[in-house]
Scaffold this active site. Structure first.
Site, PDB file in Angstrom:
ATOM      1  N   GLU A 149       0.814  -1.213   0.000  1.00  0.00           N
ATOM      2  CA  GLU A 149       0.000   0.000   0.000  1.00  0.00           C
ATOM      3  C   GLU A 149       0.858   1.278   0.000  1.00  0.00           C
ATOM      4  O   GLU A 149       0.783   2.111   0.909  1.00  0.00           O
ATOM      5  CB  GLU A 149      -0.959   0.007   1.185  1.00  0.00           C
ATOM      6  N   GLU A 161      -3.739  -3.804  15.168  1.00  0.00           N
ATOM      7  CA  GLU A 161      -4.668  -4.575  14.340  1.00  0.00           C
ATOM      8  C   GLU A 161      -5.064  -5.894  15.002  1.00  0.00           C
ATOM      9  O   GLU A 161      -5.495  -6.826  14.329  1.00  0.00           O
ATOM     10  CB  GLU A 161      -4.074  -4.819  12.951  1.00  0.00           C
ATOM     11  N   GLU A 191      -6.596  -8.066  -0.637  1.00  0.00           N
ATOM     12  CA  GLU A 191      -7.039  -8.014   0.749  1.00  0.00           C
ATOM     13  C   GLU A 191      -8.538  -7.762   0.798  1.00  0.00           C
ATOM     14  O   GLU A 191      -9.075  -6.963   0.040  1.00  0.00           O
ATOM     15  CB  GLU A 191      -6.338  -6.886   1.522  1.00  0.00           C
TER      16      GLU A 191
END
Length: 688
Positions: free
Chosen positions: A158, A363, A315
């Site tokens: 990303e 996360e 994803e």
């Protein structure tokens, strides 16, 4: 002729199913790897992304490399007929590097260097960072570029962000000098005589800064272009080290939903295939079909980057996220429906972030296939297993194409320019929303759509829609004119054809290069406050057969006819009875101009009429129930039709068509078909 594509790997000539896997987090839990492989096979997974953010494990101290754990995992994958996209770990640097080489950390637009922390907190121009990345990537490639389990490279993760350090400032000056060659050309392109900001030396060029220059729009635009180019150059730098060991191993990186920091259309040219990370906010306050259309728009955009080549859904979450405003659970059926929507729009994979939930850090509550409980007897694992099983029945779909006769132009450079324009409506110009209004109306007609940049070839489409094409690159107006002249249907809106590629206004009237094609001239544009409206009423017996009165809001363009015919007029204010919708017959085609932003009813009526007029093929030749949508892929002999129910209730679909086969159970399809709540069917139709 329908174009077909090879699978991304000949070793996996079927739908890819897998997840991001972070075994370095579990090195102190040796029982986890063995259990993970058992569960992966049970869930019909075949490909994992491995090694992302693992730099500290791979090089715990400078020059000391530790690949044993990676060797062991890849060996286990090989024994179990599983494969990996091996990631380069450049998305997050280790602490020792930032301590010894502080220059690798980014400098903000305020010219202050960041502290160590976060991911993507590194300078793409830094010689030290580039050197360390090269060493790491060469070590990985030397060891794994011919490993039987490795089918490709996942480069970083990303990409995004920018750096304003002195390395980047000098690189930007060099970039500007190469582009403009002389100060005279630079000063003209950026119109620096405004406020006497004329540059007398290239050394005076600086990136935009809150305590410096931000009001030269040409500078702002070129800085964003530079950031894209520098990011691409860093990507190439990573890839070069890998490809030198095995040039046939494909490379990619994962893109993000409607990301505006980089020009993805340009970046995609460097990738062997496109992939992206999709996290729809299902079951929110939006209508489910609005969410579905929004995600469909993104799927179509990413597929269109490489001329229809299937992308990978790199994803997604099988359950929930931990970062959305409200992290909502997927209702029963929605995981499969969301996954198959991606496949319908051109994905050859369904992959997840993440395989196993992290035990700590930010996360730890992000959804995963395996949660902290660690076993398979739960709803999420069952959903993933069912999707994996059904994907194995769709091997014939791999490499097929989405045959689109309609294109919507959504261009990143135009997006940057229109949002930086300072006028006519600074409380919200709503470029993205305007493009989406047109896309959604087309999507609700069940036609296949490409979402393209302005540099793409228009000739293969029946209809091209160009909402708010404010900035037009050189030659685009001429190519659109040829498209219409050859028989195409073009739709252009207000606030189009205003500036060139350096953000200089066109002289001799708007919409600039499209004025002749559209047969109109824009004189002024009226900005409406929120809550203010005007009316748009169609003319009687107009050639499009459009009949109705609609509500205009936000922006109303005041235009003159220069050969075009008015199909509708404004109903109120001092510009009452001035044209609000026009058509110009040009060569063999038609060019339409929509002068105002209108309500949804207008887009639905107008674009339905255009589809009929242009003879564009709908996926199913009948009206579907509200909330049910159809999309298709084809190999030229067989059409694979995805019928998706975004309603939270059983919905009956009358196909009125025989000879269709259900790909998931291989049975003939009844003409009266019932879809479960959030249900999806994949039908097969032979093309005559």
């Amino acid at each position: 002729m329908v174009k077909l594509f090879e699978p991304v790997s000949k070793k996996v000539p079927k739908m890819i199913h897998g997840a991001d896997y972070n075994p370095e987090q579990w090195k102190d839990y040796p029982e986890v790897l063995k259990e993970d492989i058992r569960l992966m096979k049970l869930a019909h997974c075949n490909v994992m992304s491995l090694g992302m953010f693992s730099w500290s494990s791979l090089e715990p101290t400078e020059g000391q490399f530790a690949f044993d754990f990676l060797d062991h995992i890849l060996a286990q994958f090989s024994k179990n007929d599983m494969y990996v996209y091996l990631a380069t770990p450049s998305g997050a640097r280790p602490a020792w590097m930032a301590e010894k080489y502080p220059e690798v950390l980014r400098v903000g637009e305020n010219r202050v260097r960041n502290l160590y922390g976060h991911r993507h907190n590194h300078c793409y121009t830094s010689p030290a960072y580039r050197e360390k990345v090269t060493i790491m990537n060469r070590k990985l490639a030397e060891r794994y570029a011919h490993h039987p389990a490795v089918i490709g490279w996942h480069i970083s993760n990303e990409y995004g962000g920018e750096c304003h350090c002195e390395y980047c400032q000098q690189a930007f000056r060099d970039w500007v000098k190469e582009k403009y060659q002389t100060l005279e050309q630079l000063n003209h392109a950026w119109w620096t005589t405004f406020w006497s900001h004329t540059y007398s030396d290239f050394s005076q060029v600086e990136s935009p800064a809150p305590h410096g220059e931000t009001l030269l729009h040409g500078l702002n635009l070129d800085w964003k272009r530079f950031v894209t180019d520098q990011t691409i150059d860093f990507y190439r730098h990573e890839v070069q080290a890998l490809k030198s060991f095995n040039p046939d191993l494909p490379c990619t990186t994962n893109f993000m939903l409607l990301f505006d920091q980089l020009d993805y259309a340009k970046f995609a040219k460097e990738l062997d295939f496109v992939c992206w990370d999709a996290y729809p906010a299902w079951h929110s306050n939006m209508e489910e079909t609005d969410t579905a259309a929004w995600i469909a728009f993104n799927h179509d955009m990413f597929r269109s980057f490489k001329d229809g080549q299937p992308f990978l859904l790199m994803e997604s979450t099988p359950s929930t996220t931990n970062w959305q405003d409200v992290s909502k659970l997927k209702r029963p059926g929605m995981h499969k429906l969301s996954s198959f929507q991606a496949v319908a729009h051109g994905s050859d994979s369904v992959q997840y972030f993440q395989w196993r939930k992290s035990r700590g850090a930010n996360e730890k509550f992000h959804g995963a296939v395996i949660d902290h409980y660690g076993a398979e007897n739960n709803r999420v694992f069952s959903d993933v297993k069912d999707v994996g099983s059904d994907l194995e029945k769709l091997t014939a779909v791999v490499g097929t194409t989405v045959n689109a006769e309609v294109a919507v132009i959504f261009d990143t450079e135009n997006r940057w320019a229109v949002k930086d324009a300072e006028g006519p409506r600074n409380i919200g110009i709503h470029y993205e929303e305007t493009v989406f209004d047109y896309y959604k109306a087309l999507w609700e007609n069940h036609v296949n759509i490409d979402v393209i940049s302005m540099e793409k070839d228009f000739s293969k489409y029946e209809i091209v829609v160009a909402p708010m094409l404010y900035m037009m690159q050189s030659g685009v107006g001429e190519r659109l004119e040829k498209f219409v002249e050859a028989g195409g249907t073009l739709v252009v809106t207000y606030w189009s054809g205003i500036v060139n590629e350096t953000d200089l206004c066109f002289l001799n009237g708007f919409p600039g290069p499209l004025r002749h094609t559209l047969g109109i001239r824009s004189e002024e544009i009226d900005s409406l406050h929120d809550g203010q409206t005007n009316g748009v009423k169609t003319t009687k017996n107009n050639p499009l057969g459009l009949d109705g009165q609609y509500t205009a809001r936000e922006l109303c363009d005041l235009i003159h006819l220069e050969g075009a015919e008015a199909l509708a007029y404004y109903t109120d204010d001092f510009y009452k009875n001035r044209p609000a919708l026009t058509v110009n017959k040009f060569g063999q085609g038609r060019a339409y101009y929509v002068a105002s932003r209108n309500d949804d009813t207008f887009y639905a009526d107008f674009l339905t009429k255009l589809i009929d007029e242009a003879g564009v093929n709908r996926v199913l030749k009948k009206e579907l129930p509200k909330g049910v949508h159809a999309h298709s892929r084809t190999d030229g002999e067989t059409e694979y039709i995805f019928i998706m129910n975004f309603n939270n209730e059983l919905t009956q679909v009358d196909l009125t068509e025989s000879g269709l086969t259900d790909m998931l159970d291989d049975n003939p399809v009844e003409q009266c078909m019932v879809l479960d709540s959030y249900g999806v069917k994949v039908l097969k139709r032979q093309i005559k």
